[in-house]
Design an enzyme around this catalytic site. Sequence first.
Site, PDB file in Angstrom:
ATOM      1  N   GLU A   1       0.572  -1.134  -0.037  1.00  0.00           N
ATOM      2  CA  GLU A   1       0.100   0.435   0.090  1.00  0.00           C
ATOM      3  C   GLU A   1       0.859   1.204  -0.241  1.00  0.00           C
ATOM      4  O   GLU A   1       1.188   2.172  -0.584  1.00  0.00           O
ATOM      5  CB  GLU A   1      -1.049  -0.081   0.850  1.00  0.00           C
ATOM      6  CG  GLU A   1      -1.441  -0.958   0.880  1.00  0.00           C
ATOM      7  CD  GLU A   1      -3.328  -0.521   0.041  1.00  0.00           C
ATOM      8  OE1 GLU A   1      -3.556  -0.239  -0.131  1.00  0.00           O
ATOM      9  OE2 GLU A   1      -3.508  -2.315  -1.000  1.00  0.00           O
TER      10      GLU A   1
ATOM     11  N   TRP B   1     -16.039  12.439 -11.865  1.00  0.00           N
ATOM     12  CA  TRP B   1     -14.677  12.482 -11.012  1.00  0.00           C
ATOM     13  C   TRP B   1     -13.977  13.252 -10.385  1.00  0.00           C
ATOM     14  O   TRP B   1     -13.825  14.152  -9.217  1.00  0.00           O
ATOM     15  CB  TRP B   1     -14.001  11.309 -11.006  1.00  0.00           C
ATOM     16  CG  TRP B   1     -13.093  11.729 -12.543  1.00  0.00           C
ATOM     17  CD1 TRP B   1     -13.386  11.344 -13.571  1.00  0.00           C
ATOM     18  CD2 TRP B   1     -11.765  12.600 -12.031  1.00  0.00           C
ATOM     19  NE1 TRP B   1     -11.728  12.143 -14.004  1.00  0.00           N
ATOM     20  CE2 TRP B   1     -11.117  12.384 -13.830  1.00  0.00           C
ATOM     21  CE3 TRP B   1     -11.211  12.742 -11.478  1.00  0.00           C
ATOM     22  CZ2 TRP B   1     -10.069  13.139 -13.866  1.00  0.00           C
ATOM     23  CZ3 TRP B   1      -9.617  13.884 -10.993  1.00  0.00           C
ATOM     24  CH2 TRP B   1      -9.217  13.698 -12.861  1.00  0.00           C
TER      25      TRP B   1
ATOM     26  N   TRP C   1      -9.336   8.530  -8.177  1.00  0.00           N
ATOM     27  CA  TRP C   1     -10.386   8.781  -8.718  1.00  0.00           C
ATOM     28  C   TRP C   1     -10.306   8.920 -10.068  1.00  0.00           C
ATOM     29  O   TRP C   1     -11.177   7.658 -10.635  1.00  0.00           O
ATOM     30  CB  TRP C   1     -10.920  10.512  -8.434  1.00  0.00           C
ATOM     31  CG  TRP C   1     -11.333  10.868  -7.027  1.00  0.00           C
ATOM     32  CD1 TRP C   1     -10.257  11.007  -6.191  1.00  0.00           C
ATOM     33  CD2 TRP C   1     -12.550  10.908  -6.767  1.00  0.00           C
ATOM     34  NE1 TRP C   1     -11.437  11.488  -5.282  1.00  0.00           N
ATOM     35  CE2 TRP C   1     -12.585  11.351  -5.800  1.00  0.00           C
ATOM     36  CE3 TRP C   1     -13.814  10.229  -7.512  1.00  0.00           C
ATOM     37  CZ2 TRP C   1     -13.274  11.076  -4.940  1.00  0.00           C
ATOM     38  CZ3 TRP C   1     -15.170  10.470  -7.292  1.00  0.00           C
ATOM     39  CH2 TRP C   1     -14.435  10.643  -6.015  1.00  0.00           C
TER      40      TRP C   1
ATOM     41  N   TRP D   1       2.119   2.091  -3.552  1.00  0.00           N
ATOM     42  CA  TRP D   1       0.893   2.974  -3.995  1.00  0.00           C
ATOM     43  C   TRP D   1       1.338   4.656  -4.215  1.00  0.00           C
ATOM     44  O   TRP D   1       0.935   5.467  -5.059  1.00  0.00           O
ATOM     45  CB  TRP D   1      -0.179   2.406  -3.712  1.00  0.00           C
ATOM     46  CG  TRP D   1      -1.394   2.070  -4.353  1.00  0.00           C
ATOM     47  CD1 TRP D   1      -1.333   0.304  -4.343  1.00  0.00           C
ATOM     48  CD2 TRP D   1      -1.959   2.008  -5.089  1.00  0.00           C
ATOM     49  NE1 TRP D   1      -2.708  -0.488  -4.672  1.00  0.00           N
ATOM     50  CE2 TRP D   1      -2.209   0.341  -5.526  1.00  0.00           C
ATOM     51  CE3 TRP D   1      -2.527   3.025  -6.550  1.00  0.00           C
ATOM     52  CZ2 TRP D   1      -3.071  -0.190  -6.500  1.00  0.00           C
ATOM     53  CZ3 TRP D   1      -2.941   2.180  -7.631  1.00  0.00           C
ATOM     54  CH2 TRP D   1      -3.674   0.947  -7.545  1.00  0.00           C
TER      55      TRP D   1
ATOM     56  N   ASN E   1     -10.207   3.517   3.709  1.00  0.00           N
ATOM     57  CA  ASN E   1      -9.964   4.372   1.857  1.00  0.00           C
ATOM     58  C   ASN E   1     -11.402   2.966   1.554  1.00  0.00           C
ATOM     59  O   ASN E   1     -11.618   2.988   0.261  1.00  0.00           O
ATOM     60  CB  ASN E   1      -8.731   3.069   2.197  1.00  0.00           C
ATOM     61  CG  ASN E   1      -8.715   2.247   0.403  1.00  0.00           C
ATOM     62  OD1 ASN E   1      -8.520   3.529  -0.287  1.00  0.00           O
ATOM     63  ND2 ASN E   1      -7.966   1.101   0.312  1.00  0.00           N
TER      64      ASN E   1
ATOM     65  N   TRP F   1     -22.095  13.054 -19.130  1.00  0.00           N
ATOM     66  CA  TRP F   1     -22.017  12.955 -16.960  1.00  0.00           C
ATOM     67  C   TRP F   1     -23.257  13.698 -17.146  1.00  0.00           C
ATOM     68  O   TRP F   1     -23.225  14.230 -17.755  1.00  0.00           O
ATOM     69  CB  TRP F   1     -20.358  13.671 -17.277  1.00  0.00           C
ATOM     70  CG  TRP F   1     -18.669  13.344 -17.475  1.00  0.00           C
ATOM     71  CD1 TRP F   1     -18.382  12.848 -17.876  1.00  0.00           C
ATOM     72  CD2 TRP F   1     -18.429  11.703 -17.427  1.00  0.00           C
ATOM     73  NE1 TRP F   1     -17.251  12.433 -18.040  1.00  0.00           N
ATOM     74  CE2 TRP F   1     -17.605  11.032 -16.817  1.00  0.00           C
ATOM     75  CE3 TRP F   1     -19.421  10.793 -15.726  1.00  0.00           C
ATOM     76  CZ2 TRP F   1     -17.273   9.818 -16.684  1.00  0.00           C
ATOM     77  CZ3 TRP F   1     -18.925   9.814 -14.901  1.00  0.00           C
ATOM     78  CH2 TRP F   1     -17.683   9.342 -16.134  1.00  0.00           C
TER      79      TRP F   1
HETATM   80  P1  FAD Z   1      -2.898   2.094   5.596  1.00  0.00           P
HETATM   81  O1  FAD Z   1      -3.946   1.110   4.608  1.00  0.00           O
HETATM   82  O2  FAD Z   1      -2.563   2.650   6.680  1.00  0.00           O
HETATM   83  O3  FAD Z   1      -1.483   2.125   4.194  1.00  0.00           O
HETATM   84  C1  FAD Z   1      -0.833   3.187   4.764  1.00  0.00           C
HETATM   85  C2  FAD Z   1      -0.262   4.247   3.314  1.00  0.00           C
HETATM   86  O4  FAD Z   1       0.087   4.236   2.755  1.00  0.00           O
HETATM   87  C3  FAD Z   1      -1.128   6.038   3.783  1.00  0.00           C
HETATM   88  O5  FAD Z   1      -0.939   6.186   4.587  1.00  0.00           O
HETATM   89  C4  FAD Z   1      -0.884   6.143   2.169  1.00  0.00           C
HETATM   90  O6  FAD Z   1       0.203   6.720   2.474  1.00  0.00           O
HETATM   91  C5  FAD Z   1      -0.241   4.979   1.601  1.00  0.00           C
HETATM   92  N1  FAD Z   1      -1.054   4.508   0.167  1.00  0.00           N
HETATM   93  C6  FAD Z   1      -2.689   3.650   0.753  1.00  0.00           C
HETATM   94  N2  FAD Z   1      -3.062   3.233   0.186  1.00  0.00           N
HETATM   95  C7  FAD Z   1      -3.266   4.229  -0.642  1.00  0.00           C
HETATM   96  C8  FAD Z   1      -3.616   4.434  -2.461  1.00  0.00           C
HETATM   97  N3  FAD Z   1      -4.837   4.010  -2.368  1.00  0.00           N
HETATM   98  N4  FAD Z   1      -2.638   5.243  -2.953  1.00  0.00           N
HETATM   99  C9  FAD Z   1      -2.068   5.987  -2.553  1.00  0.00           C
HETATM  100  N5  FAD Z   1      -1.241   5.902  -1.161  1.00  0.00           N
HETATM  101  C10 FAD Z   1      -2.167   5.296  -0.388  1.00  0.00           C
HETATM  102  N6  FAD Z   1      -4.232   8.740   0.060  1.00  0.00           N
HETATM  103  C11 FAD Z   1      -4.245  10.120   0.320  1.00  0.00           C
HETATM  104  O7  FAD Z   1      -2.865  10.047   0.705  1.00  0.00           O
HETATM  105  N7  FAD Z   1      -4.441  10.945  -0.432  1.00  0.00           N
HETATM  106  C12 FAD Z   1      -5.119  11.728  -1.124  1.00  0.00           C
HETATM  107  O8  FAD Z   1      -5.863  12.434  -1.686  1.00  0.00           O
HETATM  108  C13 FAD Z   1      -6.144  10.343  -1.267  1.00  0.00           C
HETATM  109  N8  FAD Z   1      -7.399  10.255  -2.042  1.00  0.00           N
HETATM  110  C14 FAD Z   1      -7.752   8.849  -2.399  1.00  0.00           C
HETATM  111  C15 FAD Z   1      -9.088   9.118  -3.270  1.00  0.00           C
HETATM  112  C16 FAD Z   1      -9.655   8.027  -3.028  1.00  0.00           C
HETATM  113  C17 FAD Z   1     -11.202   8.218  -3.975  1.00  0.00           C
HETATM  114  C18 FAD Z   1      -9.703   7.029  -2.548  1.00  0.00           C
HETATM  115  C19 FAD Z   1     -10.009   5.644  -3.617  1.00  0.00           C
HETATM  116  C20 FAD Z   1      -8.177   7.013  -2.367  1.00  0.00           C
HETATM  117  C21 FAD Z   1      -7.533   7.987  -2.369  1.00  0.00           C
HETATM  118  N9  FAD Z   1      -6.288   7.732  -1.240  1.00  0.00           N
HETATM  119  C22 FAD Z   1      -5.842   9.298  -0.518  1.00  0.00           C
HETATM  120  C23 FAD Z   1      -5.720   7.104  -0.458  1.00  0.00           C
HETATM  121  C24 FAD Z   1      -6.036   6.159   0.683  1.00  0.00           C
HETATM  122  O9  FAD Z   1      -7.300   6.868   0.678  1.00  0.00           O
HETATM  123  C25 FAD Z   1      -5.206   6.546   1.567  1.00  0.00           C
HETATM  124  O10 FAD Z   1      -4.062   6.662   1.733  1.00  0.00           O
HETATM  125  C26 FAD Z   1      -5.186   5.280   3.187  1.00  0.00           C
HETATM  126  O11 FAD Z   1      -7.179   5.172   3.281  1.00  0.00           O
HETATM  127  C27 FAD Z   1      -4.850   6.554   4.146  1.00  0.00           C
HETATM  128  O12 FAD Z   1      -5.807   5.976   5.432  1.00  0.00           O
HETATM  129  P2  FAD Z   1      -4.318   4.867   5.980  1.00  0.00           P
HETATM  130  O13 FAD Z   1      -2.877   6.117   6.384  1.00  0.00           O
HETATM  131  O14 FAD Z   1      -4.981   4.241   7.708  1.00  0.00           O
HETATM  132  O15 FAD Z   1      -3.482   4.117   5.222  1.00  0.00           O
END
Ligand code: FAD
Length: 458
Positions: A270, A354, A377, A273, A336, A301
């Site tokens: 993750e 979106w 997105w 990502w 997430n 849209w």
């Molecule tokens: P954890 O699950 O603990 O993951 C650890 C770290 O990995 C996160 O803190 C983050 O830095 C990174 N990470 C995890 N999943 C993703 C992912 N899918 N994409 C990119 N990085 C990821 N994340 C953001 O940081 N900023 C945003 O603006 C953002 N917008 C999002 C918009 C949508 C529509 C969706 C579906 C997801 C988005 N995310 C975004 C990704 C993700 O939802 C969050 O990073 C995550 O929920 C953060 O919670 P956590 O720190 O507990 O994540």
Amino acid sequence: MTSRAGTAPSIVWLRRDLRLADQAALLAAAQEGPVIPVYVLDDETPRNFRMGAASRWWLHHSLACLDRQLRGIGSRLILRRGKCHEELAAIRRETGARTVHALHHYEPWWRNAESAVAKTFRLHLHDGNYLAPPGSILTGSGSPYKIYTPFWNALRERMPPAPPTPEPTSLEAPEVWPRSDNLEDWGLIPATPDWASGFREEWTPGEVGACERLQDFAGRAGGYANFRNLPSDDCTSRLSPHLHFGEMSPATVWQSVADAGGSVEVFLGELGWRDYAQTVIIQFPEYGSRNAREAYDSLNWQTDRVSLLAWQQGRTGYPIVDAGMRELWHTGWMHNRVRMIAASFLVKHLLIDWREGERWFWDTLVDADYGSNAVNWQWTAGTGVDSNMFVRIMAPLTQSPKFDAADYIRRWVPELAHLSDRDIHDPAVPPTGYPAKIVDHAAARARALAAHDRMKHG
Ligand code: FAD
């Protein structure tokens, strides 16, 4: 003008890297002599990507924390507002600084700002905000990856990242400090109405809070793979705003989690990502505002302000979507799995572009990040460079029991709190104060697929 030691000071130009530990720019500047840490607010960023209100709240507290930390080691944080190259040039006139150290950032406006600063300074850009320098992970034929899975496989081979460096224990002050704005005058935090009480309950912005959060998570990271999709369980790291603002390096996160042992591979993936999103925005700088698959420009849209408002306010009649949108409003963060469901609902059930969702997230998320927001997105909408997800229409009423969201809904949608674990996902009759569904699932699904079909076939 020079310092006591006769050495001109170096500027450390801070952006989304508000930390002392594993901060290569700070370390390099400190080795050269006196250091002037500087944060410049805003004028570089295009109007539509100026920091949103939630991010500004975070920034205020993160800068305050960094200033306290810097004062503890004999330094301070200089605050300026304007265009970076102009403000840094003014600091040069005030102090004689000729060198700037900074970490690389990949948002298009930061790359432009770096070019402008490099015209008047010796600019040294360092790595450290990502697991590997974005742009350095290439396919066998030497081009950057577009798809996440092969990108991650290639990045994983290069891991672990270099061990994090410790924070400096003292910084040499310049002979003359440049002028600094007063943080309180920037108006980053809300006054009336004060909508940030939920933020204060949830978060401690700054490196100190980031370290506490990481320490707490590392001890339970072994459970992440099994429980990360369950919004009722507080089992993800919630490090995203700390990582976004650079209050800790991803190498620090990697090391702490890997050292804790257990099965952490899913978590590390993750984290990957985050790096992937940077690779995408380097290749497609306009990813935050343009469909990568241009065919989707012509999809039918809907301009439906009433439904958009219902989605933003968490009043769609779909409990899991509403819980997520209210969690976002209250805390600046959303789980997430629920982000995926809520985003899919906007794009497919409501057939709203979106970019409307991206805008709302940009303003309300404390982790709003140009690359990660746009990549996720566009991934949900099927408009991006990765696999096309448009026809994968998530069914919120199925997802909600599947991921055991009853307690999560109870917390964020109190109108439904009295319902049983079975009924809460889809109340047969909406209780007083809770809206009826704004669209029917089957009809909305059929409309989205038909619109997609028409777009594909002309
Ligand atoms: P954890 O699950 O603990 O993951 C650890 C770290 O990995 C996160 O803190 C983050 O830095 C990174 N990470 C995890 N999943 C993703 C992912 N899918 N994409 C990119 N990085 C990821 N994340 C953001 O940081 N900023 C945003 O603006 C953002 N917008 C999002 C918009 C949508 C529509 C969706 C579906 C997801 C988005 N995310 C975004 C990704 C993700 O939802 C969050 O990073 C995550 O929920 C953060 O919670 P956590 O720190 O507990 O994540």
